[in-house]
Enzyme design. Structure first.
Site, PDB file in Angstrom:
ATOM      1  N   GLU A  28       0.817  -1.209   0.000  1.00  0.00           N
ATOM      2  CA  GLU A  28       0.000   0.000   0.000  1.00  0.00           C
ATOM      3  C   GLU A  28       0.858   1.270   0.000  1.00  0.00           C
ATOM      4  O   GLU A  28       0.572   2.205  -0.739  1.00  0.00           O
ATOM      5  CB  GLU A  28      -0.901  -0.024   1.251  1.00  0.00           C
ATOM      6  CG  GLU A  28      -1.766   1.206   1.444  1.00  0.00           C
ATOM      7  CD  GLU A  28      -2.937   1.241   0.480  1.00  0.00           C
ATOM      8  OE1 GLU A  28      -3.280   0.173  -0.068  1.00  0.00           O
ATOM      9  OE2 GLU A  28      -3.486   2.336   0.267  1.00  0.00           O
ATOM     10  N   ASP A  29       1.875   1.286   0.809  1.00  0.00           N
ATOM     11  CA  ASP A  29       2.576   2.548   1.075  1.00  0.00           C
ATOM     12  C   ASP A  29       3.966   2.681   0.456  1.00  0.00           C
ATOM     13  O   ASP A  29       4.599   3.720   0.611  1.00  0.00           O
ATOM     14  CB  ASP A  29       2.733   2.748   2.598  1.00  0.00           C
ATOM     15  CG  ASP A  29       1.386   2.905   3.280  1.00  0.00           C
ATOM     16  OD1 ASP A  29       0.424   3.231   2.579  1.00  0.00           O
ATOM     17  OD2 ASP A  29       1.308   2.689   4.501  1.00  0.00           O
TER      18      ASP A  29
END
Ligand code: MN
Length: 725
Positions: free
Chosen positions: A93-94
C-alpha cells in the site's frame, strides 16, 4: 529489487535498532525454530528499508507500527508466515514494493496475506446502519481466502487503536466506531477473545471518553473493595478443591469497560449493579474435572437457579468451551464463575488463531511445543467434530459457507458494498446500482478486467459498469439475470418499446439466431414460415418479430422452427401438443419442473419417450449439440392435471414455521409433495416445498399467499438450473 539490495539503501541499520524488533524476536524465539526467526529478522529489515523515511503521526519511524502488529500476533503464538505478513502488511500500500517482490523473498503465502490486507485497506466503511455493518463483517470474512488476512488486519487495527491519540478527533471517532461495529465482532466470531476485548475497550474509550472514564473509575474503586473479599473466596474454593483432590488454578476475572457498558444498556441496570459482581475463573486439567469442580463450588456457595450453562457439552459456534455458573457469594453478592481446562482457556483467548499456531512437527525442534500443538489440534478437532467435516481447510470453508450461504458481496468502484444473491451477474449488479444504469449498460470491468455482461459475480469483486447513451436492454438478459429487480426492469423496458422498435429488435435477434443456419429474416423458406406462423397462431411475420423483440419468444427456438425441412439433416416436425395425460411416454423434467403456461421444449430420449423442460433450463443447452434430439412442444389449451413445482421460502426460524406455511398453502387448495428445511446463519430458515399446481396462475396464487405471512422474508419459484455459457 530483492531484500539485500534494499538493505544496501540503509547502511548501518542494525536490526536491533528497529523500535520493537528486540521484543518481537524475544517473543518468537520462545516458540519458533531459529531458521524461522531468521526469516522474521530478514522481513523486519526488508520492511524497514521499504518504509525508510516514512513516519507515523506520532513521529516514530513507520516500521514501529508493523513490528508492533507482529508482536501482538507473536503473543498469540502464530506461525512465521503470519508474523512476516504482519511486518510487511503496509508495504504494498505505502511503498514501491510489489506483491511479486514479496513473493520472491518470502514466499507465496506471505505475499497472498499482504495482498489481502492491502485489499481490505481499500474498502471504505460508510454507513452507520447496523445492517450495513453486518454485511460488511460478513463480506470481510467472505472475501478472503486465507483467514490469516483477517488476523493480520485485526492486529493492525489493534495497534492503530492503541496509538489513536495522535489522530484528529474526527478521525478518531470514525475509526473507533468502525472498530466497535466491524472489527471487534469479527474478532469475536473468530474466537480471538483477547483481541476482541482490547478492541472494544480502546474503541469505547475513543468514542465515548466521558462515559468510559466514569466506568473506569467505578471499576477501579470496585477492584479495590473486592480485592480482600475475592482473596478470601479464592482461598475457600482452593481449599475445598484441594480436599476433593482437584488441582486447579483460581483467577479473579477483570471486568472490561465496554462489556460493563453494554450490560448497563442491555439490562438497563445501574452501574453499581454491574460492577458489584465478582468474577472468578477456575482452570483445571481435564474436562471431567470441570464437572467435579462445579460440584465442589456448588457445595461451597448456593448456585443461582437458571444461571448454569454447559458450553463444554454444547460449545459456542466459535469453539468456546466452559462451564458458567453464578453463585450467591458472601452477603448475597453474585459471584460469576467460569470453569474450564487450560486447553479450553487457550482456545477461549485465541480462537481460530490456534489453527495457525506454530506446530513443532518439523524435525528442526524438539518436543518443547507439544502443549501448543496439542491445543491447536484440540481446537481444530473440536470444531471439526461440531461441523462434521474432514480437514482444517474444509472446516474454514464451511465456516465461511455457514456465514454467507446465498449472498455475494461486491463493490462499486467507490467502495460501496452491494449484496446480491448468489448467481447474480454483471447485469444484476447494474440494475442494483440504478435502473438507468441497468438499461444503458453495454459492458463491464470486473476487477479492472473487461468481462461479458452475463459473468456471474464472486465475493469481493469490484464491478464497474460501462454505459452508453442510447443503449438499451437486450431481451436475452432475461434468461440469465438472477434478481427480480433486473428481470422486471428488463421486462418493463421491453414492454414500453414501441411496436416498430420491437420489430426491429426482434429482426436483429432472429437474424443472429438464423445466421447459424446461413439464413436470415429476408431469406426464409416461405413454406416453413407459413407453417410456423400457423403453428404459433400468429397472423404475420411482423407479429412474430415483435414477440421476439419483446422477449416473449426465444429467437433460437423460433429460428429452429423456421428451417426448411431438409436443412441440417434434421427432420422438421410440427410442435407437439402436450396435455399432461400422455402417460409414460411424456415425462416432466425434475431439474426445472415445467408447468402449464411455461415456455417448454422436449428432449427425445431413445427408448424413454420425451422429457419436457422449461426452455430457460440449462439442460436445454444440449439443444445446440444435438438439434435432432429436441422437439418443439406447446401446452394444450386446457390441461386438466396437476404438475409438481418447487417454491423456495426464506423465513424466520420459529417453532412451527413449516406447519404455518403448510397450512397457508393448504388454504389455497394445494397439495404439498414434500418439504425440506435448512437452517441458515442467524435466524433464517430456507424451506423448499414441492407443490402440486395446475398452472402458473395457480403457482402465483400460492406465492402471494405465502408472501403475506409476516415471518416470511422471501418466496419464489425455484429457478431452473442456469446456463453456464
Ligand atoms: Mn497498518
Amino acid at each position: 529489487m530483492d531484500a539485500s539490495s534494499l538493505l544496501g539503501l540503509i547502511p548501518g541499520t542494525g536490526a536491533r535498532r528497529l523500535p520493537g524488533l528486540k521484543e518481537l524476536l524475544a517473543s518468537v524465539e520462545t516458540y519458533l525454530p531459529s531458521e524461522q526467526v531468521a526469516r522474521i529478522r530478514e522481513a523486519a529489515d526488508f520492511g524497514a528499508a521499504a518504509h525508510l523515511g516514512q513516519k507515523r503521526l506520532s513521529g516514530e519511524p513507520y516500521i514501529s507500527h508493523p513490528l508492533a502488529a507482529a508482536q501482538i500476533l507473536a503473543e498469540l503464538g502464530l506461525d512465521a508466515d503470519t508474523i512476516i505478513a504482519a511486518i510487511l502488511h503496509d508495504v504494498i500500500e505505502d511503498t514501491k514494493i510489489s506483491r511479486e517482490q514479496i513473493e520472491e523473498s518470502f514466499g507465496k503465502d506471505v505475499a497472498a496475506i499482504v495482498d489481502g490486507v492491502t485489499k481490505l485497506h481499500n474498502i471504505q466503511f460508510k454507513s452507520r446502519e447496523e445492517a450495513q455493518a453486518e454485511s460488511f463483517r460478513k463480506m470481510l470474512l467472505a472475501m478472503v481466502r486465507d483467514l490469516r488476512v483477517i488476523i493480520v488486519k485485526l492486529a493492525d487495527r489493534t495497534h492503530n487503536m492503541r496509538t489513536i491519540d495522535s489522530m484528529s478527533v474526527q478521525k478518531r471517532r470514525k475509526i473507533a466506531r468502525e472498530t466497535l461495529e466491524i472489527y471487534a465482532p469479527v474478532a469475536e466470531r473468530l474466537g480471538l477473545y483477547k483481541i476482541k476485548l482490547e478492541l472494544e475497550d480502546l474503541g469505547f474509550r475513543a468514542l465515548y471518553p466521558q462515559r468510559s472514564r466514569v466506568i473506569e473509575r467505578a471499576l477501579k474503586r470496585a477492584r479495590g473493595n473486592q480485592k480482600e473479599f475475592l482473596g478470601k473466596i479464592e482461598k475457600t474454593i482452593k481449599a475445598d478443591l484441594g480436599r476433593a483432590g482437584i488441582k486447579a488454578e483460581v483467577q479473579s476475572r477483570e471486568k472490561h469497560l465496554y462489556s460493563v457498558y453494554r450490560k448497563m444498556r442491555h439490562k438497563k441496570s445501574m452501574l453499581a449493579q454491574v460492577v458489584d459482581v465478582y468474577g472468578l475463573r477456575i482452570l483445571v486439567d481435564a474436562p471431567d474435572t470441570c464437572y467435579r469442580t462445579l460440584g465442589v463450588v456448588h457445595a461451597a456457595f448456593r448456585p443461582m437457579p437458571g444461571r448454569f450453562k454447559d458450553y463444554i457439552a454444547i460449545p459456542r459456534s466459535n469453539g468456546y468451551q466452559s462451564l458458567h455458573t453464578t453463585l450467591f457469594g458472601p452477603n448475597g453478592v453474585p459471584l460469576e464463575v467460569q470453569i474450564r481446562t487450560h486447553d479450553m482457556h487457550g482456545v477461549a483467548e485465541s480462537g481460530i488463531a490456534a489453527h495457525w499456531k506454530y506446530k513443532a512437527g518439523t524435525p528442526t525442534r524438539g518436543s518443547g511445543d507439544s502443549a501448543q500443538q496439542e491445543r491447536a489440534r484440540a481446537w481444530v478437532s473440536n470444531l471439526m467434530e461440531m461441523q462434521g467435516s474432514g480437514n482444517p481447510e474444509e472446516f474454514i470453508e464451511s465456516v465461511k459457507v455457514d456465514l454467507f450461504p446465498d449472498k455475494v458481496y461486491v463493490f462499486t468502484p467507490k467502495g460501496a458494498i452491494l449484496r446480491l444473491p448468489r448467481g447474480a451477474t454483471v447485469v444484476d449488479f447494474a440494475y442494483a446500482v440504478h435502473t438507468d444504469v441497468g438499461n444503458r449498460c453495454v459492458a463491464a470491468k470486473v476487477d479492472r478486467r473487461l468481462t461479458s455482461l452475463r459473468t456471474v459475480l464472486r465475493n469481493g469483486q469490484t464491478v464497474q459498469i460501462i454505459t452508453a447513451m442510447g443503449a438499451s436492454p437486450n431481451p436475452s438478459w432475461v434468461s440469465f439475470v438472477a434478481t427480480a429487480k433486473a428481470r422486471s426492469a428488463i421486462r418493463q423496458y421491453l414492454k414500453s418499446l414501441q411496436r416498430s422498435e420491437a420489430v426491429e429488435l426482434g429482426t436483429q435477434l432472429l437474424n443472429a439466431a438464423l445466421a447459424e443456419f446461413q439464413l436470415s429474416v429476408d431469406r426464409l423458406d416461405p413454406q416453413a414460415l407459413a407453417q410456423t406462423l400457423k403453428e404459433l397462431g400468429l397472423k404475420d411475420k411482423e407479429e412474430l418479430l415483435r414477440q421476439i423483440g419483446l422477449g416473449e419468444r426465444m429467437a433460437p427456438l423460433v429460428a429452429r422452427r423456421l428451417l426448411p425441412d431438409a436443412a441440417d439433416g434434421a427432420p422438421r416436425s410440427a410442435p407437439l401438443t402436450v396435455a399432461g395425460t400422455e402417460g409414460l411416454l411424456v415425462t416432466y423434467a425434475r431439474c426445472c419442473h415445467p408447468i402449464p403456461d411455461d415456455p417448454i421444449i422436449a428432449f427425445l430420449s431413445t427408448g424413454r419417450g420425451i422429457v419436457i423442460h422449461r426452455d430457460t433450463c440449462a439442460n436445454v443447452e444440449d439443444y445446440h449439440k444435438h438439434p435432432d434430439k429436441w422437439q418443439p412442444v406447446v401446452w394444450q389449451q386446457d390441461v386438466s392435471r396437476y404438475f409438481s413445482s418447487e417454491v423456495r421460502v426464506e423465513a424466520m426460524n420459529k417453532v412451527g414455521m413449516l406447519a404455518a406455511i403448510s397450512a397457508a398453502i393448504a388454504s389455497t387448495g394445494t397439495n404439498i409433495g414434500h418439504a425440506t428445511v435448512e437452517r441458515r446463519d442467524g435466524d433464517i430458515s430456507l424451506i423448499t416445498l414441492e407443490v402440486e399446481v395446475k398452472d402458473r396462475k395457480h403457482l402465483a396464487r400460492i406465492v402471494r399467499t405465502i408472501r403475506k405471512m409476516p415471518e416470511v422474508l422471501r418466496v419464489a419459484r425455484t429457478h431452473p438450473p442456469r446456463r453456464t455459457s
